[in-house]
Design an enzyme around this catalytic site. Structure first.
Site, PDB file in Angstrom:
ATOM      1  CG  ASP A 197      -1.821   1.199   1.285  1.00 20.96           C
ATOM      2  OD1 ASP A 197      -2.812   1.199   0.530  1.00 20.96           O
ATOM      3  OD2 ASP A 197      -1.548   2.151   2.049  1.00 20.96           O
TER       4      ASP A 197
ATOM      5  CE1 TYR B  40       0.321   8.116   2.622  1.00 25.77           C
ATOM      6  CE2 TYR B  40       1.113   5.939   2.022  1.00 25.77           C
ATOM      7  CZ  TYR B  40       0.172   6.753   2.630  1.00 25.77           C
ATOM      8  OH  TYR B  40      -0.921   6.183   3.255  1.00 25.77           O
TER       9      TYR B  40
ATOM     10  CB  SER C 178      -8.621   5.940   2.633  1.00 24.64           C
ATOM     11  OG  SER C 178      -7.885   6.068   3.831  1.00 24.64           O
TER      12      SER C 178
ATOM     13  CD  GLN D 123      -5.247   2.356   3.530  1.00 21.11           C
ATOM     14  OE1 GLN D 123      -4.327   3.034   3.956  1.00 21.11           O
ATOM     15  NE2 GLN D 123      -5.194   1.794   2.342  1.00 21.11           N
TER      16      GLN D 123
ATOM     17  CB  SER E 274      -1.911   3.339  12.427  1.00 17.92           C
ATOM     18  OG  SER E 274      -1.384   4.263  11.511  1.00 17.92           O
TER      19      SER E 274
ATOM     20  CG  ASN F 215       5.572  -5.919  12.776  1.00 13.14           C
ATOM     21  OD1 ASN F 215       6.080  -6.169  13.878  1.00 13.14           O
ATOM     22  ND2 ASN F 215       5.651  -4.752  12.206  1.00 13.14           N
TER      23      ASN F 215
HETATM   24  N1  LIG Z   1      -5.172   5.845   4.482  1.00 10.41           N
HETATM   25  C1  LIG Z   1      -4.575   6.617   5.338  1.00 10.41           C
HETATM   26  O1  LIG Z   1      -4.964   7.771   5.554  1.00 10.41           O
HETATM   27  C2  LIG Z   1      -3.357   6.090   6.053  1.00 10.41           C
HETATM   28  C3  LIG Z   1      -2.834   6.764   7.170  1.00 10.41           C
HETATM   29  C4  LIG Z   1      -1.736   6.194   7.799  1.00 10.41           C
HETATM   30  C5  LIG Z   1      -1.178   5.014   7.322  1.00 10.41           C
HETATM   31  N2  LIG Z   1      -1.717   4.398   6.210  1.00 10.41           N
HETATM   32  C6  LIG Z   1      -1.159   3.147   5.648  1.00 10.41           C
HETATM   33  O2  LIG Z   1      -0.917   2.202   6.667  1.00 10.41           O
HETATM   34  C7  LIG Z   1       0.469   1.861   6.684  1.00 10.41           C
HETATM   35  C8  LIG Z   1       0.878   1.537   8.066  1.00 10.41           C
HETATM   36  O3  LIG Z   1       0.728   2.682   8.931  1.00 10.41           O
HETATM   37  P1  LIG Z   1       1.735   2.891  10.100  1.00 10.41           P
HETATM   38  O4  LIG Z   1       3.132   2.954   9.572  1.00 10.41           O
HETATM   39  O5  LIG Z   1       1.256   4.007  10.948  1.00 10.41           O
HETATM   40  O6  LIG Z   1       1.521   1.480  10.876  1.00 10.41           O
HETATM   41  P2  LIG Z   1       2.046   0.770  12.150  1.00 10.41           P
HETATM   42  O7  LIG Z   1       2.361  -0.604  11.697  1.00 10.41           O
HETATM   43  O8  LIG Z   1       1.057   0.961  13.243  1.00 10.41           O
HETATM   44  O9  LIG Z   1       3.386   1.543  12.580  1.00 10.41           O
HETATM   45  C9  LIG Z   1       4.578   1.295  11.895  1.00 10.41           C
HETATM   46  C10 LIG Z   1       5.760   1.867  12.662  1.00 10.41           C
HETATM   47  O10 LIG Z   1       5.830   1.300  13.973  1.00 10.41           O
HETATM   48  C11 LIG Z   1       7.176   0.956  14.286  1.00 10.41           C
HETATM   49  N3  LIG Z   1       7.237  -0.518  14.364  1.00 10.41           N
HETATM   50  C12 LIG Z   1       6.599  -1.402  13.548  1.00 10.41           C
HETATM   51  N4  LIG Z   1       6.893  -2.666  13.901  1.00 10.41           N
HETATM   52  C13 LIG Z   1       7.715  -2.595  14.959  1.00 10.41           C
HETATM   53  C14 LIG Z   1       8.345  -3.579  15.754  1.00 10.41           C
HETATM   54  N5  LIG Z   1       8.165  -4.873  15.526  1.00 10.41           N
HETATM   55  N6  LIG Z   1       9.147  -3.147  16.772  1.00 10.41           N
HETATM   56  C15 LIG Z   1       9.311  -1.829  17.007  1.00 10.41           C
HETATM   57  N7  LIG Z   1       8.738  -0.849  16.275  1.00 10.41           N
HETATM   58  C16 LIG Z   1       7.944  -1.226  15.264  1.00 10.41           C
HETATM   59  C17 LIG Z   1       8.029   1.486  13.119  1.00 10.41           C
HETATM   60  O11 LIG Z   1       8.374   2.843  13.360  1.00 10.41           O
HETATM   61  P3  LIG Z   1       9.796   3.329  13.996  1.00 10.41           P
HETATM   62  O12 LIG Z   1      10.772   2.193  13.857  1.00 10.41           O
HETATM   63  O13 LIG Z   1      10.148   4.532  13.212  1.00 10.41           O
HETATM   64  O14 LIG Z   1       9.461   3.671  15.417  1.00 10.41           O
HETATM   65  C18 LIG Z   1       7.056   1.450  11.971  1.00 10.41           C
HETATM   66  O15 LIG Z   1       7.396   2.315  10.905  1.00 10.41           O
HETATM   67  C19 LIG Z   1       1.140   3.069   6.031  1.00 10.41           C
HETATM   68  O16 LIG Z   1       2.406   2.785   5.513  1.00 10.41           O
HETATM   69  C20 LIG Z   1       0.165   3.389   4.941  1.00 10.41           C
HETATM   70  O17 LIG Z   1       0.309   2.481   3.877  1.00 10.41           O
HETATM   71  C21 LIG Z   1      -2.791   4.921   5.593  1.00 10.41           C
END
Ligand SMILES: NC(=O)c1ccc[n+]([C@@H]2O[C@H](COP(=O)([O-])OP(=O)(O)OC[C@H]3O[C@@H](n4cnc5c(N)ncnc54)[C@H](OP(=O)(O)O)[C@@H]3O)[C@@H](O)[C@H]2O)c1
Length: 334
Positions: A49, A54, A151, A177, A206, A294
């Protein structure tokens, strides 16, 4: 990896998908981005995704390069349109003009002839819904996108789109989404019941609350080195959750996850996957080890008593108010 249908559609996607918001083209170097994509592929993730907006369109380019050489038919590539991609008045929103121009830019940057899912990144209050849905329908007919989704739309907005699509014979949206995690459950009241009835699948973002549900942010202490909270752009989005009561409660989830033999990140992802209306949980990662950690949430079943323990521990910090769906959707075009 386990796989699910995207809503009622025939498309099968990995129940854990990989997203590149904040990371590709911004927080992490290209080498780390490629390593994360490689880890995702190695672990069986087939669904990726991204969005035109972005990293100011750079994220799509990075993902496009990282996926080069992979058999296109083995991937499901999702992108989005709505947020500004340039300074021009028409470089944003869901007008026919911007949708038609933005899909072409996305395909060029992703180096592909089509995306599997094209998503309206928010609802555009300045464009008639019919104009948007007709443009999406044309894109599907042109073969540039195979399915259409949205979304962070509210239940009323999704219902209006389905009604209009049925009246006009437009392609129906198959997915939404939204943000969804053990901490943020605003879709459960209205969006999920409607979606279950209408065959719309949730591709949730997230699920680890941007890293907060890993338990690595400790109450009363500065964020760990290299974490999103310290990233100049990413830090703004996570701030709301860096609250001592919330972080203390998250620490109390650690023994519950440990008893199940799960890491906290796996536990958080497994939690969202218990909802049968969720088609996939999109995880982000700044390093490949995180992806490998994950993905082990795939296929994990959590008992009702475990789910209750989570509710009891998190208590009042869980956000459930359906009126908060899409709170960051602008009242006029950004
Ligand atoms: N539609 C929308 O409006 C919208 C909005 C937001 C996101 N999204 C989509 O959803 C995706 C995921 O969102 P998100 O990145 O916020 O999701 P998330 O999976 O909740 O957070 C990911 C972040 O958490 C940390 N992390 C993940 N796994 C970890 C682990 N095992 N141990 C320690 N830290 C860990 C990392 O950041 P650090 O290492 O930097 O701390 C990673 O970049 C985005 O890439 C995008 O595709 C969509």
């Amino acid at each position: 990896m386990e796989f699910r249908h995207l809503g009622r559609s025939g498309l099968v996607i990995s129940e854990i998908s990989y997203g590149n918001w904040i990371t590709h083209g911004s927080q992490v170097e290209e080498e780390a981005a490629r390593a994360c994509v490689k880890a995702a592929l190695d672990e069986g993730i087939t669904t990726f995704d991204t969005a035109d907006v972005y990293a100011g369109t750079r994220a799509e380019e990075v993902l496009g390069r990282a996926l080069q050489g992979v058999r296109r038919e083995s991937l499901e590539i999702f992108t989005k349109v709505y947020w500004p991609t340039g300074q021009g008045r028409n470089d944003r929103g869901l007008s026919r003009k911007h949708i038609m121009e933005s899909i072409n830019g996305s395909l060029r940057r992703l180096q592909t002839d089509y995306v599997d899912l094209y998503q309206a990144h928010r609802y555009d209050v300045e464009t008639p819904l019919e104009e948007t849905l007709r443009a999406f329908d044309d894109i599907v007919r042109q073969g540039k996108a195979l399915y259409i989704g949205v979304s962070e739309w509210t239940a009323d907005q999704i219902a209006a789109a389905l009604k209009l699509a049925d009246q006009m014979g437009f392609d129906r949206i198959v997915s939404n989404q939204p943000q969804y995690s053990a901490l943020w459950r605003v879709i459960e009241g209205e969006v999920v019941p409607l979606s279950e009835k209408e065959g719309i699948g949730q591709i949730v973002f997230s699920p680890i609350a941007q890293g907060v549900l890993t338990g690595k942010y400790l109450p009363g202490q500065p964020p760990p080195e290299g974490s999103r909270a310290l990233d100049p752009s990413g830090g703004n989005f996570i701030k709301r959750m860096l609250d001592d009561d919330l972080l203390t409660r998250v620490q109390e989830l650690k023994p519950v996850a440990a008893d199940l033999g799960l890491s906290m990140a796996q536990f958080a992802v497994a939690w969202v996957l218990q909802n049968p209306n969720v088609s996939s949980a999109i995880v982000g990662a700044s390093r490949p080890e995180q992806v490998r950690d994950n993905v082990k949430a795939a296929g994990v079943k959590l008992d009702a008593d475990v789910m209750k323990k989570v509710d009891d521990i998190l208590g009042p910090v869980v956000v459930r108010d359906p009126s908060l769906t899409s709170t960051n959707a602008p009242k006029k075009r950004p």
